[in-house]
Write a protein that holds these residues in place. Structure first.
Motif, PDB file in Angstrom:
ATOM      1  N   GLN A  83       1.277  -1.361   0.124  1.00 14.59           N
ATOM      2  CA  GLN A  83       0.223   0.277  -0.038  1.00 14.59           C
ATOM      3  C   GLN A  83       0.752   0.788   0.167  1.00 14.59           C
ATOM      4  O   GLN A  83       0.613   2.332  -0.777  1.00 14.59           O
ATOM      5  N   ALA A  93       3.845   0.784  -4.419  1.00 14.80           N
ATOM      6  CA  ALA A  93       2.702   1.059  -4.007  1.00 14.80           C
ATOM      7  C   ALA A  93       1.744   1.332  -5.224  1.00 14.80           C
ATOM      8  O   ALA A  93       0.588   1.113  -5.262  1.00 14.80           O
ATOM      9  N   ASP A 142      -1.214  -3.776   5.241  1.00  9.21           N
ATOM     10  CA  ASP A 142       0.209  -3.242   3.683  1.00  9.21           C
ATOM     11  C   ASP A 142       1.938  -3.843   4.082  1.00  9.21           C
ATOM     12  O   ASP A 142       2.475  -3.238   5.737  1.00  9.21           O
TER      13      ASP A 142
END
Length: 398
Positions: free
Chosen positions: A48, A53, A88
């Motif tokens: 994330q 990302a 994440d």
């Protein structure tokens, strides 16, 4: 570490906590004991944040679209809601392993994600040790294929990329291939892959590796042009890419031979500058590569309505996980058996999970860019069938 759950998951968790406090029914053992109404927990550990990302964002958008598609909008299998938790890992294998262990400790039997290859290679053994299903995502390393019986992949692998590059020259016997890349792990990995795949098919493969710190590419361009290869395979990453491509164009390299490189996400296309229309691209996926039912559903569901490189990986992951649940409920062995040999229609077209090593056989694409700068448009040259770009079968390690 950031953990995000769906609204439904949050409410369900809250109700479950209340029920436990009241010593009522609805314990975590319900699922293990075959409760056909308890939610199925799926943990997605992916990037994330961090360098990948953007890839992770496409993956999760594709996953949500695929989950809706595979469940006909219900996000359920039968009466059981699919409860998704997102974690994440920032592209850090240590964070990913910690997250995977935490989710497994909470009773999760299905994991997905892995934007980065280094992450996938570390999470896969954790899945095997704990006997949970793991569906890796965009991570392209060939090492994931056949790593263990609990690990599958929803994206392509590097071998499929290189076979697509090989398709530009047809029969490789007697052909001369040069790899131009950076003198780094990334560049050397590509050099080794081209040597194994195209060299193994009869081509003579050599390489020109530039220091990662290089800013003057004229000497390298001169060397590449003088080599007169039948195919120049370029593997490049980083901020020097625009200068590198400009130099190869100005020195006449791009017009002297077939130059092939991988087509990255749309946001990267301007880095090719004026050279973009002179390069042949191998492609995992681009918007417009297919126009099937799954692709249309994905386009309708993803924000902005434009598909990109890793939307298909998330979409396929959801399809695979839904199928695994349908086949196995809470029995991981049955999930594995249900996925092995399974063929399905994904965003890219027909996909098949090869039973012996869990490679995901799939189409790949030859692409050209037209236009210039920020106005490039990708055009399909040829779609390769899954058989045309199938990697050799790996031996299952565990």
């Amino acid at each position: 570490m950031t953990v995000r759950t769906t609204r439904r998951a949050f409410v369900t968790a809250g109700l479950l906590a209340t029920a436990l406090a009241a010593t009522a029914c609805g314990s975590p053992q319900d699922t293990a004991n075959g409760d056909d109404s308890a939610p199925v927990k799926v943990g997605l550990v992916y990037s994330q944040s961090g360098a990948l990302a953007t890839y992770g964002k496409q993956y999760i958008e594709g996953f949500k679209a695929g989950l809706s598609y595979a469940t006909k909008g219900s996000n359920k299998v039968g009466d059981r809601a699919i409860e998704v938790t997102e974690v994440d890992d920032a592209g850090d294998p240590a964070k990913a392993v910690s997250a995977a262990k935490d989710l497994i400790g909470k009773g999760y039997k299905i994991l997905g994600g892995s934007t980065a290859s280094g992450v996938a290679l570390q999470v896969a053994p954790i899945a095997a040790q704990n006997k949970v299903l793991f569906v890796s995502g965009p991570a392209a390393t060939d090492g994931v294929t056949g790593i263990n019986r609990y690990t599958f992949r929803s994206g392509r692998q590097s071998y499929q990329d290189v076979l697509t590059a090989k398709s530009f020259i047809g029969d490789a016997t007697g052909k001369k291939v040069v790899v131009f890349g950076q003198d780094s792990a990334f560049g050397k990995a590509n050099e080794a892959a081209v040597q194994a795949v195209i060299g193994g098919a009869g081509a003579t493969v050599s390489s020109v590796l530039a220091p990662a710190s290089a800013t003057d590419f004229t000497p390298f361009a001169t060397q590449l042009k003088a080599a007169k290869p039948d195919l120049l395979f370029v593997a490049w990453a980083g901020t020097t890419a625009p200068a590198m491509w400009q130099t190869l164009d100005q020195q006449g390299v791009l017009s002297s031979t077939t130059v092939v490189t991988g087509l990255d996400i749309r946001a990267s296309w301007p880095t090719f500058g004026a050279a973009g229309s002179k390069i042949s691209f191998l492609s995992h996926y681009f918007d417009g590569a297919t126009d099937n039912e799954a692709a249309k559903a994905a386009k309708d569901a993803v924000p902005g309505g434009t598909l990109d490189l890793f939307h298909p990986d998330g979409f396929a992951a959801a399809q695979m996980i839904v199928h695994a649940i349908e086949q196995g409920a809470d029995d991981v062995d049955k999930m594995i058996a249900g996925l092995e040999g399974w063929s399905f229609d994904g965003v890219k077209g027909k996909m098949t999970v090869r039973a012996e090593d869990h490679a995901l056989l799939q189409p790949m694409f030859q692409v050209k860019l037209s236009g210039s700068g920020t106005d490039y448009t990708a055009q399909l040259v040829k779609a390769l069938t899954p058989d045309e770009c199938a990697p050799p079968a790996a031996t299952m390690k565990g």
